[in-house]
Design an enzyme around this catalytic site. Structure first.
Site, PDB file in Angstrom:
ATOM      1  CG  ASP A 264      -1.634   1.130   1.675  1.00 37.43           C
ATOM      2  OD1 ASP A 264      -1.999   1.657   0.592  1.00 37.43           O
ATOM      3  OD2 ASP A 264      -1.664   1.985   2.841  1.00 37.43           O
ATOM      4  NE  ARG A 265       0.950   7.967  -2.320  1.00 37.32           N
ATOM      5  CZ  ARG A 265       0.226   8.511  -3.167  1.00 37.32           C
ATOM      6  NH1 ARG A 265       0.323   8.775  -4.058  1.00 37.32           N
ATOM      7  NH2 ARG A 265      -0.627   9.378  -2.588  1.00 37.32           N
ATOM      8  CG  ASP A 266      -1.755   7.669   0.407  1.00 40.52           C
ATOM      9  OD1 ASP A 266      -0.245   7.885   0.069  1.00 40.52           O
ATOM     10  OD2 ASP A 266      -2.459   8.193  -0.919  1.00 40.52           O
ATOM     11  CB  CYS A 345      -7.722   2.354  -8.096  1.00 46.42           C
ATOM     12  SG  CYS A 345      -9.887   3.158  -8.673  1.00 46.42           S
ATOM     13  CG  HIS A 347     -11.430   4.651 -11.433  1.00 41.77           C
ATOM     14  ND1 HIS A 347     -10.980   3.570 -11.165  1.00 41.77           N
ATOM     15  CD2 HIS A 347     -12.230   5.022 -12.801  1.00 41.77           C
ATOM     16  CE1 HIS A 347     -10.933   3.533 -13.056  1.00 41.77           C
ATOM     17  NE2 HIS A 347     -10.983   4.842 -13.668  1.00 41.77           N
ATOM     18  CB  CYS A 366      -8.360  -0.705 -10.568  1.00 43.05           C
ATOM     19  SG  CYS A 366      -9.988   0.473 -11.071  1.00 43.05           S
ATOM     20  NE  ARG A 367     -12.896   3.431  -3.043  1.00 47.98           N
ATOM     21  CZ  ARG A 367     -12.231   4.006  -2.825  1.00 47.98           C
ATOM     22  NH1 ARG A 367     -11.046   4.841  -3.411  1.00 47.98           N
ATOM     23  NH2 ARG A 367     -12.810   4.259  -1.483  1.00 47.98           N
ATOM     24  CE  LYS A 368      -4.637  -0.226  -2.216  1.00 53.02           C
ATOM     25  NZ  LYS A 368      -3.822   0.382  -1.178  1.00 53.02           N
ATOM     26  CG  ASP A 393      -2.260   2.723   6.464  1.00 54.98           C
ATOM     27  OD1 ASP A 393      -2.853   2.026   5.417  1.00 54.98           O
ATOM     28  OD2 ASP A 393      -2.369   3.683   6.831  1.00 54.98           O
TER      29      ASP A 393
HETATM   30 ZN   LIG Z   1      -9.974   2.312  -9.816  1.00 50.53          ZN
END
Ligand SMILES: [Zn+2]
Length: 429
Positions: A264-266, A345, A347, A366-368, A393
């Site tokens: 994950d990024r943030d 993603c 969106h 695509c959105r987790k 996280d």
């Molecule tokens: Zn998406």
């Protein structure tokens, strides 16, 4: 499908391999002074012999060695190549011609439409078929293999979009934030590129040939996380020896199943600040460089999977998001760490924000915790999901892992990314 493979094999046989074996290798002369760089031994075998074995195993048996400095050592070792299962032709430079001066001679030697051009001082193992298919598909005049490396700050940087190279910074050029992609030393060129050299003299492959193809929109970059390493410093030389002992070059070939840590990024890589819209708010969490370096030195790929609804909300443009990711790669690269890929993603499912971008306000896959981005990575890098895992996280990361049916490791106030990566690597060893 079968047909394609057949066509591919046919093409491969038609391609000559040119290996630039004239390099002096001044920076690692401390290891071995008396041989050309390409004859430096790793585990008792010269670099060049590893390369020739690789080409032979891939049905590329027509090999041209460009030699200069201490050339007799090379010629006496390989002779006509028969002992090594290949046919070798030599281009003997009487004076230093740079990295492309040999084109003057190659014009009369290369018969096929395309040829591979390889630096003689790298150890690699790649799915060469995929590179050739990419080159053909793009109808490129030249294709360069690119990859992230552990020292982008002092490397030339190649910028590409959908494979097309639009910018190339030299080592000396100033840079701020950038994507960590450098020339790996393997190229495939159309024969007509040889016509760019008309006189016998010094030519530089990057400056005098490849960079000149950028404004023509004929230079492409084939990006790969496969094993391609040079031995520019003693430290890197000893690392490559270790890697060969551990069979790492072979394992990283995309013909073989890969394993990945999906990050994950943030909050996981960078400090959590809510919706990150201002690039100045981006900073790395503690120990993240060490954590990702550990992944880089393991047999896992480091792949970021992130939701960035700020794009759909109209708060960050695609270009701004790209620049934020350039900052992430730059900060990691300063410490010698790199990401193999970044998927996001853009969106968001709920509408009602003032600046929102209607076409991105959709329910996507695509959105987790949706799995589409991971599925795309699995396809592209031939990943075995059952050997992979997720670190994040947030509840969405946990659900992603559960949707994929793979292990999940949470970064929280107690365990940071470094703890989790160590845990994963210890469990698997
Ligand atoms: Zn998406």
């Amino acid at each position: 499908m079968k047909k394609d493979v057949k066509r591919g094999l046919f093409m491969i046989k038609d391609i000559s391999v040119v290996i630039l074996a004239g390099g002096k290798g001044t920076r690692i002369s401390s290891i071995n002074k008396d041989v050309p760089k390409s004859m430096i031994k790793l585990n008792n075998k010269p670099v060049l012999e590893y390369q020739i074995e690789f080409f032979k195993n891939n049905n590329l048996t027509n090999i041209i060695l460009v030699v200069g400095h201490l050339k007799d050592i090379i010629i006496n070792h390989f002779k006509d190549g028969k002992e090594f299962g290949v046919n070798i032709t030599y281009v003997e430079e009487q004076m230093p011609l740079g990295t492309a001066g040999c084109f003057y001679y190659l014009k009369n030697i290369i018969k096929n439409d395309n040829f591979l051009l390889v630096n003689g001082d790298i150890i690699f193992d790649i799915n060469i078929q995929k590179l050739i298919e990419f080159h053909n598909e793009k109808e490129a005049l030249a294709t360069i293999c690119t990859h992230p490396n552990s020292h982008p700050f002092d490397s030339g940087l190649i910028f590409a979009k959908d494979g097309l190279v639009y910018k190339w910074l030299s080592k000396e050029d100033e840079r701020k934030y950038y994507k960590n992609r450098v020339n790996a030393g393997i190229h495939i060129l159309k024969k007509e590129v040889l016509d760019m050299v008309n006189t016998l003299g010094k030519y530089d492959l990057d400056r005098d040939i490849l960079k000149k193809l950028i404004p023509l929109k004929k230079l492409y970059a084939y990006d790969t996380p496969e094993y391609i390493k040079d031995m520019g410093t003693p430290e890197r030389y000893y690392q490559v020896i270790e890697d060969i002992k551990n069979n790492k070059p072979y394992l990283r070939n995309l013909k073989n199943k890969q394993k990945a840590i999906f990050l994950d990024r943030d909050g996981t890589i960078n400090k959590y600040v809510g919706f990150l819209t201002n690039i100045d708010d981006f900073s790395l969490n503690n120990n993240v460089i060490d954590a990702i370096k550990l992944i880089n030195n393991s047999d896992y790929l480091a792949i970021v999977i992130t939701n960035q609804p700020v794009v759909a909300r109209g708060e960050v443009t695609f270009e701004e998001l790209e620049e934020i990711h350039h900052k992430m790669e730059t900060l990691l690269g300063m410490g010698g760490a790199y990401l193999d890929d970044i998927y996001y993603c853009p969106h968001h499912p709920d509408s009602g924000f003032p600046e929102e971008i209607k076409e991105l306000k959709i329910k996507c896959r695509c959105r987790k915790p949706g799995t589409l981005l991971v599925e795309q990575a699995v396809e592209k890098y031939n990943i075995d999901l059952s050997l992979s895992c997720v670190i994040g996280d947030d509840e969405k990361d946990k659900l992603l892992a559960s949707n994929l049916n793979i292990p999940y490791y949470e970064v929280n106030s107690e365990y940071d990314l470094l703890d989790r990566v160590k845990e994963i690597l210890n469990e698997k060893n």
